[in-house]
Design a protein around this motif. Structure first.
Motif, PDB file in Angstrom:
ATOM      1  N   TYR A   1      86.096 -46.694  63.517  1.00 12.53           N
ATOM      2  CA  TYR A   1      85.483 -47.798  62.965  1.00 12.53           C
ATOM      3  C   TYR A   1      86.309 -48.875  63.799  1.00 12.53           C
ATOM      4  O   TYR A   1      86.070 -50.092  63.464  1.00 12.53           O
ATOM      5  CB  TYR A   1      85.534 -47.899  61.673  1.00 12.53           C
ATOM      6  CG  TYR A   1      84.537 -47.083  60.968  1.00 12.53           C
ATOM      7  CD1 TYR A   1      83.026 -47.401  60.979  1.00 12.53           C
ATOM      8  CD2 TYR A   1      84.982 -45.751  60.460  1.00 12.53           C
ATOM      9  CE1 TYR A   1      82.346 -46.458  60.529  1.00 12.53           C
ATOM     10  CE2 TYR A   1      84.129 -45.070  59.650  1.00 12.53           C
ATOM     11  CZ  TYR A   1      82.729 -45.334  59.780  1.00 12.53           C
ATOM     12  OH  TYR A   1      81.924 -44.432  59.050  1.00 12.53           O
TER      13      TYR A   1
ATOM     14  N   PHE B   1      83.608 -48.188  55.226  1.00 15.77           N
ATOM     15  CA  PHE B   1      83.329 -47.477  56.107  1.00 15.77           C
ATOM     16  C   PHE B   1      83.085 -45.940  55.959  1.00 15.77           C
ATOM     17  O   PHE B   1      84.138 -45.292  55.549  1.00 15.77           O
ATOM     18  CB  PHE B   1      84.216 -47.467  57.305  1.00 15.77           C
ATOM     19  CG  PHE B   1      84.723 -49.000  57.640  1.00 15.77           C
ATOM     20  CD1 PHE B   1      84.007 -49.784  58.377  1.00 15.77           C
ATOM     21  CD2 PHE B   1      86.038 -49.401  57.106  1.00 15.77           C
ATOM     22  CE1 PHE B   1      84.261 -51.034  58.508  1.00 15.77           C
ATOM     23  CE2 PHE B   1      86.196 -50.584  57.334  1.00 15.77           C
ATOM     24  CZ  PHE B   1      85.393 -51.529  58.066  1.00 15.77           C
TER      25      PHE B   1
ATOM     26  N   ARG C   1      87.232 -54.515  59.469  1.00 15.12           N
ATOM     27  CA  ARG C   1      86.932 -53.824  60.861  1.00 15.12           C
ATOM     28  C   ARG C   1      87.975 -54.516  61.928  1.00 15.12           C
ATOM     29  O   ARG C   1      88.441 -53.876  62.879  1.00 15.12           O
ATOM     30  CB  ARG C   1      85.760 -54.095  61.333  1.00 15.12           C
ATOM     31  CG  ARG C   1      85.282 -53.242  62.603  1.00 15.12           C
ATOM     32  CD  ARG C   1      83.819 -53.558  62.793  1.00 15.12           C
ATOM     33  NE  ARG C   1      82.699 -53.064  61.879  1.00 15.12           N
ATOM     34  CZ  ARG C   1      82.187 -51.731  61.836  1.00 15.12           C
ATOM     35  NH1 ARG C   1      82.680 -51.077  62.684  1.00 15.12           N
ATOM     36  NH2 ARG C   1      81.363 -51.672  61.060  1.00 15.12           N
TER      37      ARG C   1
END
Lengths: 454, 235
Positions: A198, A288, A334
């Motif tokens: 990710y 995620f 992120r």
């Protein structure tokens, strides 16, 4: 009736033991010599910080409704551990990085609990296992080194252990949630370094680092960890957080800790005020999707700067609420993990020998990272447990372990209507804890205190 | 059920004092007849060291003693032309004393450790002098040089501990040590060679050290420069 129950119990145990043999055979095929695991992005740092008097350990414990049988617990542990290959592992040094390799030595063995949990775990001791399982009265506790995984991974191990222990006692316990099926092969996704999947943002947000207020206190001698547990009702805390301050429980408890630290700094009469910051791990699995049992967290730092003026508690809650809204979202997180991953991806850093990396990381952590927060706070949230396990459990506890420097760490977990706030510190004074719990009392939340302090 | 009169929290029945404020739990109307069991065990755990330092120290000491004794016996009964085993004995003694703070006794005062190190070096050189059968070099060079080195090292540690332990101050101490040590060596060599006392190559070392010291002092006393250095060199 008793005889019938005992017969069933024995049959159950026999079945479980034959299952265990099958599982062992499967695992011996899997864990051949070629199996090894890279440390995940977070796990790289933790072994570097290892000292004679410090290990990055955390502790999860469950209070059962009946006293624990150590023999059954050992059997259960032996049966479940092959299902968690990254926990049945030893840490080794390579030329450039450390890594985990399967550990087939005898153990780990369950032990009677001790007064000073989370004591350091040298990598070559304990038959090279990086987990410990303790029992005391009704309590089963798991201590795991952070290089193996985070609290979520540890909770999977603990709950699977509890489920298996209850099965060996003759109860019928299903799987699901944190309880994994021990007859299944480990899913490759459970062993992945989810950061690498990710960390793909186009930019790397910069990080502000400013020295935070550090709690001054008298350091306790080695082999001492002061624990104070506050036990309260989830519904009462929820009512106060929602109705009085219009925030979530995490935001409310974060604000209380910031408020306590501000009071402590004011009482210390420092000539130079510093911002009060909390280091708070965020479980990235919420944003995620990943089944990983290894580390998948990142840190955020809610803070209040008293140099800007005196904050009321309402202002603190509003500030913390806005901070959380701004930082805890998929986009920002992120970017954050991309920044973290950038160093590990850099080819020039990768070829630097491990001892130099260790030196640099340790210096950076001691000089910058450790000074960047005044206290640690983690919230595991409301714990999900299979329905058929609930009648045998009283409550859960979580401890962030020995702090790296003189300060206090706070960990929160809730199960059914019991919310437990566990403070662990290596200093004699309990001022922060006192300010914290007094604020809860002022807000009308009854608190019960347990402690290992004598 | 007890409550802390100061904090207002409910306390576990096993607690005799509030762990938050240390206020004793005292209820004259409700004196417990039985001692409540603490939810925490009373046994303290200890870290199990994979290899104990004590064991390493014992093996290391036995090894050095064995080497010294066997070489001594060889020297006495087999190769007895010269007392060569003194060198082996000296090296074993050096190794043992040097390793005291690391293996044998890690709580030893650093000052005592350095003085012992200096002493054992002098003793080793004295053994060499016995072996060679000449003592002039020992009294002129081999004795004063380790003495000077030990003295400077102890002074540096004292200054670092008592005066200032900043990096820049440590740099100044080390540079001063290097200068004094080099001058000392040159003067002692000239004394041994019976040449007039003057400094030549040590003057070059002194100049370099002086330049570096002035740079450090400038950084130390000019706030603007100090800030610039701190900004560029911060961790």
């Amino acid at each position: 009736m008793h005889k019938l129950f005992n017969m069933r119990k024995k049959e159950n145990i026999k079945k479980q033991i034959s299952n265990k043999d099958n599982t062992k055979k499967q695992i011996s095929n899997e864990t051949d010599r070629r199996t090894w695991y890279r440390l995940d992005l977070s796990a790289i740092v933790y072994p570097t910080l290892q000292r004679k008097d410090f290990s990055s350990l955390y502790r999860l414990s469950a209070l059962m409704k009946e006293p624990v049988d150590p023999q059954l617990l050992q059997q259960a542990l032996d049966m479940i551990l092959p299902r968690f290959p990254t926990y049945k592992a030893a840490i080794r040094k390579g030329l450039f990085w450390r890594y985990l390799e399967p550990n087939n030595r005898p153990g780990p063995f369950v032990m009677p609990d001790i007064k000073n949990p989370c004591m350091p775990i040298p990598f070559k001791s304990n038959n090279r296992y990086l987990i410990r399982v303790y029992y005391h009265g009704n309590r089963i506790a798991l201590e795991a080194h952070h290089s193996l995984g985070d609290g979520t991974g540890g909770m999977c191990v603990l709950q699977t252990l509890l489920a298996q222990y209850l099965r060996l006692q003759g109860h019928s316990i299903g799987t699901g949630g944190f309880v994994l099926d021990i007859n299944e092969k480990p899913d490759p996704e459970e062993l992945e370094d989810a950061y690498m999947r990710y960390s793909n943002a186009m930019t790397r947000p910069p990080r502000m680092a400013e020295k935070a207020y550090r709690v001054r206190g008298t350091k306790e001698p080695f082999y001492t960890l002061n624990i104070i547990d506050g036990i309260m009702s989830v519904s009462r805390v929820m009512k106060v957080a929602k109705e009085k301050y219009h925030v979530t429980i995490t935001e409310y408890l974060n604000s209380v800790l910031l408020y306590a630290l501000l009071q402590k700094q004011a009482a210390d009469r420092h000539s130079k005020l510093r911002p009060v910051k909390i280091a708070m791990p965020i479980n990235l699995r919420r944003f995620f999707p990943s089944k990983t049992l290894r580390n998948f967290i990142t840190m955020i730092y809610p803070s209040i700067d008293p140099r800007l003026g005196d904050y009321t508690f309402e202002e603190i809650t509003k500030h913390v609420h806005n901070y959380m809204q701004f930082y805890i979202n998929e986009k920002y997180l992120r970017g954050d993990i991309t920044t973290n991953a950038a160093t590990q991806r850099n080819p020039f850093i990768r070829v630097v020998p491990l001892f130099i990396k260790d030196l640099v990381v340790r210096t950076f952590y001691t000089k910058v990272q450790d000074k960047n927060s005044s206290a640690g706070l983690t919230n595991m949230g409301a714990l999900q447990v299979p329905d058929d396990m609930k009648p045998y459990l009283e409550r859960f506890d979580i401890y962030m372990g020995q702090p790296f420097s003189n300060r206090t760490n706070c960990a929160i977990i809730s199960f059914e209507d019991i919310l437990t706030i566990n403070f662990a510190s290596s200093i004699k004074e309990a001022d922060v804890e006192q300010y914290f719990f007094c604020k809860l009392i002022q807000d009308g939340i009854p608190v019960k205190i347990e402690s290992n302090r004598s | 059920m007890s409550y802390c009169v100061h904090c207002g929290v409910e306390l576990d029945a096993s607690l005799k004092r509030c762990p938050l404020c240390n206020t004793p739990v005292l209820d004259p109307h409700n004196i417990p007849t039985e001692e409540a069991v603490s939810p925490y065990p009373s046994r303290k755990g200890k870290v199990d060291e994979p290899v104990r330092r004590k064991d390493i120290a014992i093996i290391y000491t036995i090894f050095l003693i064995t080497v010294s004794v066997t070489c001594g016996l060889l020297n006495l009964f087999v190769f007895s032309k010269a007392p060569w085993s003194l060198i082996v004995l000296g090296i074993c003694l050096l190794l043992w004393v040097f390793s005291i703070p690391f293996i044998i006794y890690h709580k030893i005062s650093p000052y005592l450790a350095i003085i012992l190190d200096g002493g054992v070096v002098i003793l080793f050189l004295y053994m060499l002098a016995i072996l060679i059968g000449r003592f002039d070099w020992f009294y002129s060079l081999a004795l004063p040089i380790p003495l000077l080195f030990t003295f400077l090292w102890v002074c540096t540690m004292l200054l670092h501990q008592k005066v200032s332990h900043s990096f820049s101050a440590l740099g100044l101490y080390i540079l001063s040590d290097i200068s004094i040590f080099c001058i000392g060596i040159e003067l002692l060599c000239r004394h041994y060679a019976e040449k007039p006392y003057r400094i030549t190559w040590s003057a070059v070392v002194l100049t370099v050290c002086a330049i570096l010291s002035i740079l450090i002092i400038s950084l130390f006393f000019i706030p603007r420069l100090r800030e610039a250095a701190r900004r560029r060199l911060h961790f």
